[in-house]
Design an enzyme around this catalytic site. Structure first.
Site, PDB file in Angstrom:
ATOM      1  N   SER A 178       0.840  -1.207   0.000  1.00 54.38           N
ATOM      2  CA  SER A 178       0.000   0.000   0.000  1.00 54.38           C
ATOM      3  C   SER A 178       0.864   1.242   0.000  1.00 54.38           C
ATOM      4  O   SER A 178       2.040   1.197   0.338  1.00 54.38           O
ATOM      5  CB  SER A 178      -0.875   0.026   1.245  1.00 54.38           C
ATOM      6  OG  SER A 178      -1.735  -1.076   1.255  1.00 54.38           O
ATOM      7  N   CYS A 179       0.228   2.346  -0.330  1.00 53.57           N
ATOM      8  CA  CYS A 179       0.866   3.661  -0.285  1.00 53.57           C
ATOM      9  C   CYS A 179       1.446   3.895   1.094  1.00 53.57           C
ATOM     10  O   CYS A 179       0.790   3.596   2.076  1.00 53.57           O
ATOM     11  CB  CYS A 179      -0.176   4.725  -0.605  1.00 53.57           C
ATOM     12  SG  CYS A 179       0.312   6.398  -0.187  1.00 53.57           S
ATOM     13  N   PRO A 180       2.615   4.453   1.264  1.00 56.70           N
ATOM     14  CA  PRO A 180       3.499   4.972   0.214  1.00 56.70           C
ATOM     15  C   PRO A 180       4.587   3.988  -0.220  1.00 56.70           C
ATOM     16  O   PRO A 180       5.563   4.382  -0.841  1.00 56.70           O
ATOM     17  CB  PRO A 180       4.138   6.170   0.910  1.00 56.70           C
ATOM     18  CG  PRO A 180       4.323   5.698   2.329  1.00 56.70           C
ATOM     19  CD  PRO A 180       3.163   4.767   2.612  1.00 56.70           C
TER      20      PRO A 180
END
Lengths: 189, 131
Positions: free
Chosen positions: A15-17
């Site tokens: 997932s981000c980041p």
């Protein structure tokens, strides 16, 4: 479409980041001009990787989608200073577009990396990356006018010098090049 | 591009920590210059012990599973990651005095400073955020 890359990076499931954090780390290990393929499943990575590349100064080539898998292609920015073009025979993009309109059989030599070529090139252009040009010089016709193009006119300038050094007489550098090309473009499928 | 990013972290639960560290990590990965000022409960985020067991907001315990599913790194991992990116961590001296936190209670590599220290850094920031 097959895209030749120097490095593949697996960011699937992250997932981000994390995709850009990993991409940054991997990019630090690359040489200028090398191409990385970032595999990610986070849909947000499509926008993020482009913003990141723009801010950091790397070249975003494009993204291929295969189901949920996103393959992002980036080329590491060069740290070289933009050199003055040395090869005198040049043609502007617009002039080449006009010539293409009247003659579809113009010989265009695209010396960018295969991944750059894959995401958009002039229809009918031949692809020989600058680094391979010396080895593949026999593929370039000696009896025709050769229009050499790259992204900004720098690599094509070097290619033009290399070709004339090998006895080619009708070499013309296309400037500025594909970065601002407004003529017809095709992608590899 | 080297933007200057400053973040004030003034809350101390798990979600607060992710908000702060995610933005810091993204900025660090973009070669931005980043400083985080930890004040009041925000000090939990860099407390040697507390940052490993940050409280989850009431009624949100079920979200922990989703964090795992989404492969989100743990807070200690995030903290280590941003320290490797040379994100500047500044602990608020006044908060430390009030909450009886000593420098040795905090993770290594933290600077201690007052509001003026942070303002000095934030003066010409391109992005300023408060969490």
């Amino acid at each position: 479409m097959s895209v030749k890359v120097d490095v593949q990076l697996d960011c699937k499931g992250l997932s981000c980041p994390m995709p850009i954090v990993r991409t940054k780390k991997a990019m630090d290990q690359l040489e200028p001009g090398q191409v990385i393929e970032v595999q990610a499943t986070d849909p947000g990575s499509l926008a993020d990787i482009q913003s990141w590349a723009k801010n950091v100064g790397h070249q975003y080539l494009g993204t291929k989608q295969e189901g949920d898998l996103l393959k992002h292609y980036l080329r590491k920015a060069g740290n070289y200073v933009m050199k003055e073009r040395k090869y005198p025979r040049m043609i502007q993009n617009e002039e080449l577009i006009q010539k293409l309109n009247s003659d579809k059989n113009i010989y265009i030599l695209d010396v960018r990396e295969p991944a750059e070529f894959a995401f958009g090139h002039i229809p009918g252009a031949c692809s020989i990356p600058l680094v391979d040009l010396e080895n593949r010089i026999a593929e370039v016709p000696k009896d025709r006018t050769v229009y050499v193009i790259c992204r900004t006119g720098t690599r094509s300038d070097m290619a033009a010098q290399l070709l004339t050094g090998h006895g080619f007489e009708n070499i013309i550098n296309v400037v500025p090049g594909m970065s601002v090309w407004t003529g017809p473009v095709e992608q590899e499928n | 591009m080297n933007r200057k990013v400053t973040i004030i972290a003034s809350n101390g639960n798990l979600f607060d920590a992710y908000k702060v560290f995610n933005i810091a990590a993204a900025a660090g990965a973009s070669d931005d210059e980043v400083a985080i000022f930890f004040t009041f409960d925000g000090l939990n985020l860099i407390h040697k012990d507390l940052h490993q067991h940050l409280p989850v907001p009431a009624g949100k315990k079920h979200d922990l599973e989703r964090f795992k599913k989404a492969n989100v790194p743990s807070i200690p991992e995030m903290l280590q990651m941003i320290q490797e990116m040379n994100v500047k961590l500044i602990a608020c001296q006044m908060s430390m005095n009030v909450m009886n936190v000593k420098k040795e209670d905090l993770v290594d590599g933290v600077d201690v400073g007052g509001a003026a220290t942070f303002l000095d850094f934030a003066e010409n920031a391109d992005v300023s955020l408060t969490f």
